[in-house]
Design a protein around this motif. Structure first.
Motif, PDB file in Angstrom:
ATOM      1  N   VAL A   1       0.942  -1.283   0.118  1.00 60.11           N
ATOM      2  CA  VAL A   1       0.106  -0.165  -0.319  1.00 60.11           C
ATOM      3  C   VAL A   1       1.175   1.216   0.539  1.00 60.11           C
ATOM      4  CG1 VAL A   1      -0.381   0.392   2.338  1.00 60.11           C
ATOM      5  CG2 VAL A   1      -2.116   1.331   1.246  1.00 60.11           C
ATOM      6  N   ARG A   2       0.864   2.030  -0.867  1.00 60.02           N
ATOM      7  CA  ARG A   2       1.031   3.273  -0.817  1.00 60.02           C
ATOM      8  C   ARG A   2       2.270   3.561  -1.845  1.00 60.02           C
ATOM      9  NH1 ARG A   2       0.307   6.997   2.693  1.00 60.02           N
ATOM     10  NH2 ARG A   2       1.926   8.412   0.844  1.00 60.02           N
ATOM     11  N   ALA A   3       1.956   2.248  -3.080  1.00 56.29           N
ATOM     12  CA  ALA A   3       2.138   2.398  -4.236  1.00 56.29           C
ATOM     13  C   ALA A   3       4.241   3.141  -3.585  1.00 56.29           C
ATOM     14  CB  ALA A   3       1.781   3.116  -5.137  1.00 56.29           C
ATOM     15  N   GLY A   4       4.378   2.369  -2.657  1.00 56.02           N
ATOM     16  CA  GLY A   4       5.947   2.898  -2.858  1.00 56.02           C
ATOM     17  C   GLY A   4       6.952   1.863  -2.714  1.00 56.02           C
TER      18      GLY A   4
ATOM     19  N   ARG B   1      10.192   4.037  -1.979  1.00 56.59           N
ATOM     20  CA  ARG B   1      10.643   5.221  -2.721  1.00 56.59           C
ATOM     21  C   ARG B   1       9.907   6.211  -1.990  1.00 56.59           C
ATOM     22  NH1 ARG B   1       7.505   5.903  -8.139  1.00 56.59           N
ATOM     23  NH2 ARG B   1       5.873   4.715  -7.440  1.00 56.59           N
TER      24      ARG B   1
ATOM     25  N   LYS C   1       7.659   9.143  -2.234  1.00 55.74           N
ATOM     26  CA  LYS C   1       6.996  10.457  -3.430  1.00 55.74           C
ATOM     27  C   LYS C   1       6.143  11.571  -3.348  1.00 55.74           C
ATOM     28  CE  LYS C   1       3.321   7.295  -4.783  1.00 55.74           C
ATOM     29  NZ  LYS C   1       3.604   6.804  -3.909  1.00 55.74           N
TER      30      LYS C   1
ATOM     31  N   ASP D   1       3.482  12.128  -2.764  1.00 60.66           N
ATOM     32  CA  ASP D   1       2.157  11.992  -1.615  1.00 60.66           C
ATOM     33  C   ASP D   1       2.514  11.724  -0.199  1.00 60.66           C
ATOM     34  OD1 ASP D   1       2.628   9.271  -2.372  1.00 60.66           O
ATOM     35  OD2 ASP D   1       0.912   9.066  -3.655  1.00 60.66           O
TER      36      ASP D   1
ATOM     37  N   ASN E   1      -7.511   4.264   2.162  1.00 58.73           N
ATOM     38  CA  ASN E   1      -6.016   4.325   1.925  1.00 58.73           C
ATOM     39  C   ASN E   1      -5.009   3.300   1.136  1.00 58.73           C
ATOM     40  OD1 ASN E   1      -5.486   1.192   2.196  1.00 58.73           O
ATOM     41  ND2 ASN E   1      -5.810   1.283   4.254  1.00 58.73           N
ATOM     42  N   CYS E   2      -6.206   3.567  -0.297  1.00 57.11           N
ATOM     43  CA  CYS E   2      -5.103   3.524  -1.370  1.00 57.11           C
ATOM     44  C   CYS E   2      -5.913   4.491  -2.212  1.00 57.11           C
ATOM     45  CB  CYS E   2      -5.594   2.048  -1.606  1.00 57.11           C
ATOM     46  SG  CYS E   2      -5.637   0.902  -1.294  1.00 57.11           S
TER      47      CYS E   2
ATOM     48  N   GLN F   1      -4.427   7.402  -2.633  1.00 57.56           N
ATOM     49  CA  GLN F   1      -3.158   8.515  -3.367  1.00 57.56           C
ATOM     50  C   GLN F   1      -3.351   7.544  -4.612  1.00 57.56           C
ATOM     51  OE1 GLN F   1      -2.832  11.597  -3.050  1.00 57.56           O
ATOM     52  NE2 GLN F   1      -4.062  12.135  -0.846  1.00 57.56           N
ATOM     53  N   ASP F   2      -2.716   6.487  -4.129  1.00 54.80           N
ATOM     54  CA  ASP F   2      -2.505   5.609  -4.419  1.00 54.80           C
ATOM     55  C   ASP F   2      -3.128   5.949  -6.176  1.00 54.80           C
ATOM     56  OD1 ASP F   2      -0.791   4.894  -2.696  1.00 54.80           O
ATOM     57  OD2 ASP F   2      -1.141   2.613  -2.333  1.00 54.80           O
TER      58      ASP F   2
ATOM     59  N   HIS G   1      -2.299   8.787  -8.106  1.00 53.08           N
ATOM     60  CA  HIS G   1      -0.866   8.322  -8.598  1.00 53.08           C
ATOM     61  C   HIS G   1      -1.129   7.668 -10.207  1.00 53.08           C
ATOM     62  CE1 HIS G   1       3.447   7.774  -8.481  1.00 53.08           C
ATOM     63  NE2 HIS G   1       3.426   7.006  -8.545  1.00 53.08           N
TER      64      HIS G   1
ATOM     65  N   GLU H   1      -3.226  -0.173  -9.503  1.00 53.14           N
ATOM     66  CA  GLU H   1      -2.855   1.332  -9.207  1.00 53.14           C
ATOM     67  C   GLU H   1      -1.397   0.545  -8.833  1.00 53.14           C
ATOM     68  OE1 GLU H   1      -5.322  -0.366  -7.457  1.00 53.14           O
ATOM     69  OE2 GLU H   1      -4.757   0.313  -5.609  1.00 53.14           O
ATOM     70  N   ARG H   2      -1.150  -0.559  -7.868  1.00 54.45           N
ATOM     71  CA  ARG H   2      -0.199  -0.648  -7.679  1.00 54.45           C
ATOM     72  C   ARG H   2       0.814  -2.094  -8.651  1.00 54.45           C
ATOM     73  NH1 ARG H   2      -0.974  -3.403  -1.537  1.00 54.45           N
ATOM     74  NH2 ARG H   2      -2.449  -1.995  -0.653  1.00 54.45           N
TER      75      ARG H   2
ATOM     76  N   LEU I   1       9.279   0.659 -11.993  1.00 56.01           N
ATOM     77  CA  LEU I   1       9.777   0.523 -10.515  1.00 56.01           C
ATOM     78  C   LEU I   1       8.863  -0.424  -9.790  1.00 56.01           C
ATOM     79  CD1 LEU I   1      12.030   2.358  -9.039  1.00 56.01           C
ATOM     80  CD2 LEU I   1      10.633   3.652  -8.626  1.00 56.01           C
ATOM     81  N   LEU I   2       7.946  -0.653  -9.669  1.00 53.89           N
ATOM     82  CA  LEU I   2       7.482  -1.329  -8.548  1.00 53.89           C
ATOM     83  C   LEU I   2       7.087  -3.122  -8.872  1.00 53.89           C
ATOM     84  CD1 LEU I   2       4.768   0.972  -7.490  1.00 53.89           C
ATOM     85  CD2 LEU I   2       6.864   1.049  -6.732  1.00 53.89           C
TER      86      LEU I   2
END
Lengths: 784, 236
Positions: A432-435, A448, A450, A452, B12-13, B15-16, B19, B204-205, B210-211
């Protein structure tokens, strides 16, 4: 409110864990006898958990400065480190051991909740979590219950809050049976301008209480955490365990960050250990002001709560906010938006006193700075424990060398402390938070940072940032690596060397990921400091930690002490857990542990075996424990200079683009490291990607095969590069003073390992199975 | 294209999703649960998270929020709505999608990469997904086991409403590839009108190399392509 308070008797004082001397000091500070509520306040404020009274002299020896440190250790709830471009990180680790022993699920949830609050209290947005766990052996049903409860608790809180749990470690050892260790870490991100202080500045400013109502839960948890854990105490204290609500925490966090952006906040602090007491007292002490609060205004969940109960409650997810006078409406607007309870409960004064009123009466009047700053400090007696003589005298003479290296390797891979922790981290939302760039399962997690990840900015700050940003300039993304480490067996067998090894392993993990350390946070999980032998363990391990943190330029930004960890059979292994955070300069430097391509060259950086060690790196090793049932011998020596050279060399090679994979050697030695390199890349559920290897160690001078394969000689890394770069990497490493040799080649579906005295070959699949499924099997889960 | 990403108290997703959409070159804004959808909305994302803490059932409270009334009107007019993870649960609770999401069969939360087979290409959510390409996308849920009665399942199949199924890396729909016990390995479905879809995995993830995977972007690219072909549909 008209309840009659008990008279202060020596017995009551003793029940509050205050010595007669401490009580006399309290009387001196007050100039009179304390009220019952005040007695409670002294008790929690002077508990080890809040005052570090037994460990403060040791903690002062930690290195705490570097040009990057913006908020240092002990100043605030968490330290803050500059990461460039006006950005900073706040991070800290904290224990919740005793509550987790009593009620594993809630103990763990509130541990996570507490550390997340410590981070957003600083004005930072929490962006990742990690943890360090210790349990007894999984053959015990009770241990399995604790283990599963703790993991579920961490998962529940972190997943619901929406923070990725990206790293951690779990060890199983009999010494933790009945006294598990649950250390939770959190990291947050903010701009330098957003640092928030937990100080009660501004005489006349109103004090707000925000968050859920206060109940009787968690009464005096801090004091509870500062006693020996016994069966009787566990039963008695079940009511002392708080209940966590991650939904509430998420709302409180978002609302607080939104409120901070208005500029209406003069100071903020969470109500963690010792609740309202600690927050009011510390905030006033930091600012040199006084604080006056009215308990009738505190939102209450239970009827008829006494002032003692309200002041000492550890109900979760509550914050204390000091607001600039005249800007109260903004607090109300934002907390109403998030549907959160709030109440104006007091005011900042110039008296220097913490004054509490309840039912029209004054129930507390204490000089705030004195109770916070004049807490007792003890220089405890330290005596080397007798068991260490036998440990040091241990030699390998009676220990036969390995006869079936492949069987030994498989047993090690299935040993729960070494086995894959996928059963654990699969239950944590780690993306979660895509980082999350490197997921759990490599040496260090990489995230990562970023745009946000930052808390919402005030209009003024946003305008300033924009004016400093060239048009079209992208946000300067950052890459952070983090890891938590500590081999408690080493620390038990030699607290000083073990302390050094914990920091060194963490920094080695970072180096393998391509990162340079920024700073460290430590969690001293120790036994009873009143026993000289146990205090000696604490003192020596801190000496090791401090020396190593200095060597790697990893200043300690804060941490936590958890003492009195023991079970009915004895003390736990001293476990000074260390979390280290590092910075990776560019995304292309991010390195993972698994082998990449057929034909790549495998290089061992560091000496294969420390021939100067009479135990050849086998002291305290997993091999001795698993194969011979021996937990003894001096652990491998940790040469900090050699380690530092290895780390800087490795990061240099990575930054030159030469390294394709890097994995540190730790528990289980070179054979386990190589096996992990071949099998740890997980593409998806049920889809591991294997990459075999052929390794030849027969050039190495004659030594025990077990030392070569399973010895845990420090400062070794298995790295790979293209076959073309092999000689270049070896040359450059040697030039820097790092022993280096080509030991094999990546390829095929098998791991083949040859030494002078042995040779074996196994399909990677055959090694993967016991390693991947061991925990699930122990937990009676169907394997995959 | 303008995306409205709903924000419940404990999304909580959110923002993802914002993004991912912005990175792919489109507009996304957060819409607070007490507000209505803004004018000019081309598509709605109901993001993952724990909406209202999920204390009753996942998504059970969120469906009563003001913004969901407005999403319902938007969907009734043919507007595109995509629910991800908790958002999928919200859409089933709201009756915008059939069936329900119940606890994973092993009662544990699962965060891991899975493969998805795309079972229907004729929707605005799937039209750009390369044929026969299993998508590698992460899941992160404790209650993602898709459940519906036989009649509903038959109807879903008859109408081609099953959009994604858990599969292995070769695209085979096997029980071993099913992380949560979902009936027929169902990972995502759409409504009869094919304008509302939900899925448990998190595309979205998976929109950046990079991910670790960029497969998720095919779902967003499908919506972008559909958006290019028609103006905003159901803005209230």
């Amino acid at each position: 409110m008209s309840m009659t308070e008990p008279a202060i008797t020596p017995d009551l004082v003793a029940k509050h864990n205050l010595t007669p001397e401490e009580y006399q000091h309290a009387v001196k500070i007050l100039g009179r006898n304390p009220t019952y509520t005040e007695l409670g306040i002294f008790s929690v404020m002077w508990s080890e958990h809040c005052s570090y009274k037994n460990t403060r002299p040791l903690l002062k020896t930690f290195p705490t400065r570097s040009p990057r440190i913006l908020v240092g250790a002990g100043e605030e709830n968490a330290g803050i480190i500059d990461i460039g471009h006006g950005l900073a990180v706040a991070f800290k680790i904290e224990s919740h051991n005793h509550p987790s022993a009593v009620e594993p699920f809630q103990g763990a949830t509130t541990g996570v909740g507490g550390i997340i609050r410590d981070i957003f209290t600083m004005g930072a947005r929490p962006v990742c979590a990690a943890n360090s766990l210790r349990f007894g052996e999984l053959s015990s049903a009770e241990v399995r219950r604790l283990f599963s409860g703790v993991v579920q608790g961490i998962a529940h809180y972190g997943n619901c809050f929406g923070i990725p749990t990206v790293a951690g470690e779990v060890y199983f050892d009999r010494s933790y049976e009945g006294n598990p260790l649950v250390n939770a870490f959190c990291l947050g991100v903010l701009r330098h301008e957003q640092i928030t202080r937990g100080a009660a500045h501004g005489v006349g400013n109103p004090v707000f209480y925000v968050g859920p109502a206060t109940g009787r839960d968690g009464l005096a948890g801090a004091a509870f955490a500062s006693q020996d854990l016994t069966e009787a105490s566990a039963e008695q204290q079940r009511g002392a365990v708080q209940v966590g609500d991650p939904f509430m925490e998420k709302l409180v966090c978002e609302a607080c960050l939104e409120l901070l952006a208005t500029g209406a906040v003069a100071g903020m602090q969470d109500m963690g250990a010792a609740g309202l007491t600690c927050s009011t007292c510390e905030m006033a002490a930091r600012a040199g002001t006084g604080i006056e609060i009215e308990l009738d205004k505190v939102p209450q969940r239970a009827p008829g709560m006494s002032s003692y109960e309200i002041m000492l409650s550890e109900s979760q997810e509550r914050m204390l906010v000091v607001v600039h006078k005249g800007r109260e409406e903004e607090v109300k607007r934002i907390f109403d938006k998030w549907d959160l309870p709030w109440a104006e409960i007091g005011v900042i004064t110039d008296t220097g006193h913490m004054v509490v009123r309840h039912g029209g009466r004054q129930v507390v009047n204490i000089p705030a700075r004195k109770i916070a700053d004049e807490s007792p400090v003890y220089h405890r007696e330290a005596v080397e424990p007798a068991y260490l003589q036998a440990v040091r005298a241990f030699r390998l003479d009676g220990v036969p060398d390995t006869v079936q290296p492949l069987e030994d390797l498989k047993r090690l891979l299935a040993w729960p402390s070494i086995a894959s922790k996928n059963w654990v981290y699969r239950q944590y939302d780690h993306q979660v938070r895509a980082g999350t760039v490197v997921l759990p399962g490599s040496d260090a997690a990489v995230i990562r940072i970023k745009e946000d990840c930052l808390p919402v900015m005030s209009a003024e700050l946003a305008a300033r940032v924009e004016s400093q940003t060239a048009p079209g300039q992208a946000f300067p993304e950052k890459y952070l690596a983090l890891t938590v480490d500590c081999n408690g067996t080493y620390v038990y067998l030699d607290p000083y060397e073990g302390g050094k090894a914990a920091v060194t392993e963490a920094c080695r993990n970072l180096a393998c990921s391509g990162a340079i350390p920024l700073g460290a946070t430590d969690n001293l999980n120790m036994a009873n400091p009143h026993k000289p032998e146990l205090f000696w363990q604490i003192r020596e391990s801190v000496r090791g930690l401090a020396e190593a943190c200095r060597a790697f330029d990893a200043p300690v930004t804060g941490g936590n002490c958890s003492l009195y960890n023991q079970n009915p059979n004895g003390p736990i292994d001293p476990t000074p857990t260390v979390a280290v955070v590092g910075l990776i300069e560019k995304p292309e430097h991010i390195t993972t542990q698994w082998f990449k391509d057929e034909g790549d060259t495998i290089i061992l950086l560091g000496e294969a075996v420390d021939l100067g060690d009479p135990l050849l790196g086998l002291g305290g090793s997993a091999w001795l424990q698993v194969v011979h049932g021996l937990k003894t011998g001096a652990p491998p020596r940790c040469d900090l200079e050699a380690a530092r050279t290895l780390h800087t060399t490795l990061v240099g090679l990575i930054q030159s683009g030469l390294i394709k994979s890097a994995h540190d050697c730790s528990e289980g030695g070179l054979a386990v490291t190589l096996a992990e390199c071949t099998m740890s890349r997980m593409e998806a559920r049920g889809t591991p990607r294997f990459m075999g290897a052929t390794v030849d160690l027969s050039e190495w001078p004659e030594t025990r095969t077990s030392a070569l394969l399973f010895g845990e000689t420090q400062s070794r890394v298995v790295a790979t590069c293209t076959s073309r770069d092999g000689c270049k990497v070896v040359e450059r490493a040697r030039l820097m003073g790092v022993p280096a040799q080509i030991i094999g080649k990546v390829g095929g579906e098998r791991l083949t390992l040859k030494t002078r005295g042995s040779e074996f070959s196994a399909s990677v699949d055959e090694l993967h199975h016991p390693w991947w499924n061991s925990l699930a099997k122990h937990m009676n889960q169907p394997g995959e | 294209m303008n995306f409205s990403v709903l924000q419940f108290p404990a999304s909580n997703c959110d923002q993802d999703a914002v993004h991912a959409i912005r990175r792919l070159g489109h507009h996304a804004r957060l819409v607070w649960h007490k507000d209505n959808l803004p004018a000019g909305t081309d598509a709605v994302i109901v993001p993952g998270g724990f909406s209202y803490g999920d204390y009753l059932r996942c998504g059970a409270i969120a469906r009563f929020s003001p913004v969901m009334q407005s999403v319902r009107q938007f969907a009734d007019k043919g507007g595109w709505v995509l629910g991800i993870c908790n958002g999928f649960q919200v859409l089933t609770e709201a009756g915008l999608l059939p069936g329900a999401l119940v606890r994973n069969r092993d009662l544990q939360f699962h965060c891991e990469q899975v493969y998805l087979k795309t079972a229907a290409a004729d929707t605005p959510f799937t039209r750009r997904i390369p044929a026969d390409k299993p998508l590698r996308i992460p899941i992160a849920h404790g209650e993602g086991c898709y459940y519906a009665d036989e009649a509903t399942l038959a109807e879903l199949r008859a109408n081609g409403q099953v959009l994604w199924q858990y599969c292995d890396s070769e695209g085979n729909v096997t029980d071993q590839a099913n992380p949560n016990g979902a009936l027929h390995n169902i990972a995502g479905i759409c409504n009869k009108g094919r304008n509302v879809a939900g899925l448990m995995p998190h595309p979205e993830r998976a929109c950046e190399a990079l991910l670790g995977s960029e497969d998720g972007k095919w779902i967003f690219e499908s919506l972008f392509e559909a958006g290019r072909e028609r103006p905003a549909a159901g803005t209230p």
